[in-house]
Scaffold this motif. Structure first.
Motif, PDB file in Angstrom:
ATOM      1  N   VAL A   9       0.866  -1.173   0.000  1.00  0.00           N
ATOM      2  CA  VAL A   9       0.000   0.000   0.000  1.00  0.00           C
ATOM      3  C   VAL A   9       0.904   1.225   0.000  1.00  0.00           C
ATOM      4  N   LEU A  10       0.706   2.100  -0.998  1.00  0.00           N
ATOM      5  CA  LEU A  10       1.507   3.307  -1.123  1.00  0.00           C
ATOM      6  C   LEU A  10       0.627   4.536  -0.967  1.00  0.00           C
ATOM      7  N   PRO A  11       1.225   5.689  -0.635  1.00  0.00           N
ATOM      8  CA  PRO A  11       0.434   6.921  -0.530  1.00  0.00           C
ATOM      9  C   PRO A  11      -0.237   7.251  -1.863  1.00  0.00           C
ATOM     10  N   SER A  12      -1.369   7.923  -1.800  1.00  0.00           N
ATOM     11  CA  SER A  12      -2.109   8.268  -3.023  1.00  0.00           C
ATOM     12  C   SER A  12      -1.284   9.152  -3.952  1.00  0.00           C
ATOM     13  N   SER A  13      -0.290   9.870  -3.420  1.00  0.00           N
ATOM     14  CA  SER A  13       0.570  10.701  -4.272  1.00  0.00           C
ATOM     15  C   SER A  13       1.374   9.860  -5.259  1.00  0.00           C
ATOM     16  N   GLN A  14       1.461   8.556  -5.018  1.00  0.00           N
ATOM     17  CA  GLN A  14       2.223   7.662  -5.891  1.00  0.00           C
ATOM     18  C   GLN A  14       1.337   6.837  -6.829  1.00  0.00           C
ATOM     19  N   ASP A  15       0.027   7.113  -6.852  1.00  0.00           N
ATOM     20  CA  ASP A  15      -0.890   6.361  -7.714  1.00  0.00           C
ATOM     21  C   ASP A  15      -0.418   6.362  -9.164  1.00  0.00           C
ATOM     22  N   GLY A  16      -0.307   5.169  -9.727  1.00  0.00           N
ATOM     23  CA  GLY A  16       0.053   5.013 -11.132  1.00  0.00           C
ATOM     24  C   GLY A  16       1.515   5.279 -11.437  1.00  0.00           C
ATOM     25  N   LYS A  17       2.337   5.466 -10.422  1.00  0.00           N
ATOM     26  CA  LYS A  17       3.753   5.758 -10.631  1.00  0.00           C
ATOM     27  C   LYS A  17       4.596   4.585 -10.146  1.00  0.00           C
ATOM     28  N   ALA A  18       5.702   4.377 -10.817  1.00  0.00           N
ATOM     29  CA  ALA A  18       6.620   3.301 -10.427  1.00  0.00           C
ATOM     30  C   ALA A  18       7.482   3.759  -9.259  1.00  0.00           C
ATOM     31  N   VAL A  19       7.812   2.831  -8.382  1.00  0.00           N
ATOM     32  CA  VAL A  19       8.753   3.094  -7.295  1.00  0.00           C
ATOM     33  C   VAL A  19       9.870   2.066  -7.388  1.00  0.00           C
ATOM     34  N   GLU A  20      11.032   2.440  -6.884  1.00  0.00           N
ATOM     35  CA  GLU A  20      12.168   1.524  -6.849  1.00  0.00           C
ATOM     36  C   GLU A  20      12.450   1.167  -5.395  1.00  0.00           C
ATOM     37  N   VAL A  21      12.409  -0.112  -5.072  1.00  0.00           N
ATOM     38  CA  VAL A  21      12.680  -0.574  -3.705  1.00  0.00           C
ATOM     39  C   VAL A  21      14.191  -0.665  -3.527  1.00  0.00           C
ATOM     40  N   VAL A  22      14.687  -0.021  -2.453  1.00  0.00           N
ATOM     41  CA  VAL A  22      16.123   0.028  -2.178  1.00  0.00           C
ATOM     42  C   VAL A  22      16.370  -0.269  -0.694  1.00  0.00           C
ATOM     43  N   THR A  23      17.588  -0.632  -0.377  1.00  0.00           N
ATOM     44  CA  THR A  23      17.994  -0.815   1.020  1.00  0.00           C
ATOM     45  C   THR A  23      18.894   0.355   1.401  1.00  0.00           C
ATOM     46  N   LEU A  24      18.522   1.045   2.478  1.00  0.00           N
ATOM     47  CA  LEU A  24      19.284   2.184   2.987  1.00  0.00           C
ATOM     48  C   LEU A  24      19.511   1.989   4.479  1.00  0.00           C
ATOM     49  N   PRO A  25      20.540   2.629   5.038  1.00  0.00           N
ATOM     50  CA  PRO A  25      20.737   2.529   6.484  1.00  0.00           C
ATOM     51  C   PRO A  25      19.641   3.274   7.230  1.00  0.00           C
ATOM     52  N   ASP A  26      19.105   2.658   8.264  1.00  0.00           N
ATOM     53  CA  ASP A  26      18.087   3.301   9.089  1.00  0.00           C
ATOM     54  C   ASP A  26      18.730   4.490   9.799  1.00  0.00           C
ATOM     55  N   PRO A  27      18.126   5.681   9.722  1.00  0.00           N
ATOM     56  CA  PRO A  27      18.727   6.856  10.363  1.00  0.00           C
ATOM     57  C   PRO A  27      18.910   6.704  11.876  1.00  0.00           C
ATOM     58  N   LYS A  28      18.087   5.869  12.515  1.00  0.00           N
ATOM     59  CA  LYS A  28      18.156   5.712  13.966  1.00  0.00           C
ATOM     60  C   LYS A  28      19.382   4.916  14.415  1.00  0.00           C
ATOM     61  N   ASP A  29      19.629   3.760  13.765  1.00  0.00           N
ATOM     62  CA  ASP A  29      20.703   2.894  14.250  1.00  0.00           C
ATOM     63  C   ASP A  29      21.613   2.347  13.154  1.00  0.00           C
ATOM     64  N   GLY A  30      21.384   2.737  11.901  1.00  0.00           N
ATOM     65  CA  GLY A  30      22.264   2.326  10.811  1.00  0.00           C
ATOM     66  C   GLY A  30      22.013   0.948  10.240  1.00  0.00           C
TER      67      GLY A  30
END
Length: 83
Positions: A9-30
């Motif tokens: 489930v994505l925000p409505s602002s992303q309706d019909g748009k492609a997203v790229e799933v990536v792995t990033l360090p969590d800002p809290k603990d890395g």
């Protein structure tokens, strides 16, 4: 694994748009965490997996009954650990 279907489930602002799933360090603990790069935004992944569930998507059953909820994260959160 590759080819495994999941429900997201994505925000409505992303309706019909492609997203790229990536792995990033969590800002809290890395620790490595899943995010999606959308149209001008960063989306954080939150998983919800009930013990026994499936989804009906069109004419197909998705046996992984979990859902990934993506919510927008302000990019400044990724700069905080460096301050």
């Amino acid at each position: 694994g590759a080819g495994r279907r999941r429900v997201a489930v994505l925000p409505s602002s992303q309706d019909g748009k492609a997203v790229e799933v990536v792995t990033l360090p969590d800002p809290k603990d890395g620790t490595p965490s899943e995010y999606a790069l959308g149209d001008g935004c960063i989306l954080e992944a939150n998983w919800f997996r009930p013990r026994h569930a499936s989804w009906l998507v069109g004419n197909e059953v998705v046996s992984d009954g979990g859902v990934t909820l993506y919510t927008e994260v302000h990019p400044a959160f990724f700069l905080l650990p460096g301050l």
